[in-house]
Scaffold this active site. Structure first.
Site, mmCIF file in Angstrom:
data_model
loop_
_atom_site.group_PDB
_atom_site.id
_atom_site.type_symbol
_atom_site.label_atom_id
_atom_site.label_comp_id
_atom_site.label_asym_id
_atom_site.label_seq_id
_atom_site.Cartn_x
_atom_site.Cartn_y
_atom_site.Cartn_z
ATOM 1 N N ASN A 46 0.820 -1.001 -0.177
ATOM 2 C CA ASN A 46 -0.025 -0.117 0.084
ATOM 3 C C ASN A 46 0.835 1.304 -0.150
ATOM 4 O OD1 ASN A 46 0.516 -0.956 2.754
ATOM 5 N ND2 ASN A 46 -0.951 0.137 3.580
ATOM 6 N N GLU A 59 -3.126 -4.731 -2.859
ATOM 7 C CA GLU A 59 -3.536 -5.493 -3.973
ATOM 8 C C GLU A 59 -3.631 -4.932 -5.476
ATOM 9 O OE1 GLU A 59 -4.944 -4.737 -1.329
ATOM 10 O OE2 GLU A 59 -5.780 -6.293 -0.172
ATOM 11 N N CYS A 91 -10.374 -4.798 0.049
ATOM 12 C CA CYS A 91 -11.493 -3.946 -0.091
ATOM 13 C C CYS A 91 -12.108 -4.427 -1.234
ATOM 14 C CB CYS A 91 -10.938 -2.570 0.037
ATOM 15 S SG CYS A 91 -10.239 -2.030 -1.505
ATOM 16 N N CYS A 94 -10.833 -3.162 -4.601
ATOM 17 C CA CYS A 94 -9.550 -4.064 -4.985
ATOM 18 C C CYS A 94 -10.086 -5.466 -5.551
ATOM 19 C CB CYS A 94 -8.690 -4.495 -3.865
ATOM 20 S SG CYS A 94 -7.497 -3.107 -3.705
HETATM 21 N N1 THU Z 1 -5.475 -1.415 2.555
HETATM 22 C C1 THU Z 1 -4.960 -2.070 1.526
HETATM 23 O O1 THU Z 1 -3.602 -1.977 0.926
HETATM 24 N N2 THU Z 1 -5.460 -3.204 1.228
HETATM 25 C C2 THU Z 1 -6.837 -3.665 1.493
HETATM 26 O O2 THU Z 1 -7.393 -4.491 1.180
HETATM 27 C C3 THU Z 1 -7.356 -2.753 2.748
HETATM 28 C C4 THU Z 1 -6.545 -1.400 3.119
HETATM 29 C C5 THU Z 1 -4.381 -0.425 2.974
HETATM 30 C C6 THU Z 1 -5.049 1.262 2.567
HETATM 31 C C7 THU Z 1 -4.643 2.066 3.546
HETATM 32 O O3 THU Z 1 -3.317 2.408 3.433
HETATM 33 C C8 THU Z 1 -4.326 1.140 4.902
HETATM 34 O O4 THU Z 1 -4.374 -0.312 4.330
HETATM 35 C C9 THU Z 1 -5.312 1.230 5.981
HETATM 36 O O5 THU Z 1 -6.550 1.301 5.188
#
Ligand code: THU
Length: 138
Positions: A46, A59, A91, A94
Site C-alpha cells: 500500500n 492488491e 477491500c 480491489c
Molecule cells: N489497505 C490495503 O492496502 N488493502 C486492503 O485490502 C485494505 C486496506 C490499505 C489502505 C491503507 O493504506 C491502509 O491499508 C489502511 O486502510
C-alpha cells in the site's frame, strides 16, 4: 490450482512486500503477491498519500505491476497484514479490479500475524457480472 507450497511461497512474498509499505498515516502495512499465469510473481504494497483518498492498496498495486509487465491473468493471490492479528481481506474496490484478471476459481490466501484464511475469488466476489466479457486481447 495453486498447491499449498505455492500458496506458502506466495504468502511469504506478500509478507516481504509489506515491508515496503508507505503507510505513515494509518501505520497499517499491507503486502500483496499475485501468481501470474506465466509463473512470475508480482508483488505490491500500500502507498498512502497526505490526500488520503489517493491511497493505493497493496492488491491493486500488485495487479498493476503485473499488467504493466504484460501479465493479464493471475491464478493466485496472497495478502499479508503483519500489523493485525486478524486476517484482513481485500477491500471491495480491489476485489472488483482483481476480478478483471482472475477467474472465480483462483486461490486467495490472507492473514496477519495469526491464522490465515483460504478462499477463492468467487467467494470474495460472488455473482460477478460481465466477467466473461473482459477484453483480454485489447
Ligand atoms: N489497505 C490495503 O492496502 N488493502 C486492503 O485490502 C485494505 C486496506 C490499505 C489502505 C491503507 O493504506 C491502509 O491499508 C489502511 O486502510
Amino acid at each position: 490450482m495453486a498447491s499449498k507450497e505455492q500458496m506458502d511461497a506466495l504468502f511469504a512474498e506478500a509478507r516481504r512486500a509489506a515491508d515496503f509499505a508507505y503507510a505513515p498515516y494509518s501505520k497499517f502495512r499491507v503486502g500483496a503477491a499475485l501468481l501470474g499465469a506465466d509463473g512470475t510473481v508480482y508483488s505490491g504494497c500500500n502507498v498512502e498519500n497526505r490526500s488520503f483518498g489517493l491511497t493505493v492498496c497493496a492488491e491493486r498495486n500488485a495487479a498493476l505491476q503485473g499488467v504493466a509487465k504484460g501479465c493479464r491473468s493471475f491464478t493466485a493471490l496472497a495478502i499479508s497484514t503483519p500489523d493485525s492479528e486478524e486476517p484482513v481481506g481485500p477491500c471491495g474496490a480491489c476485489r472488483q479490479v482483481l476480478s478483471e484478471f482472475m477467474e472465480a476459481a483462483a486461490a486467495v490466501c490472507f492473514g496477519g500475524s495469526g491464522p490465515r484464511v483460504n478462499v477463492t475469488m468467487g467467494d470474495l466476489l460472488p455473482y460477478d457480472s460481465l466477467h466473461d466479457l473482459s477484453t483480454k486481447n485489447n
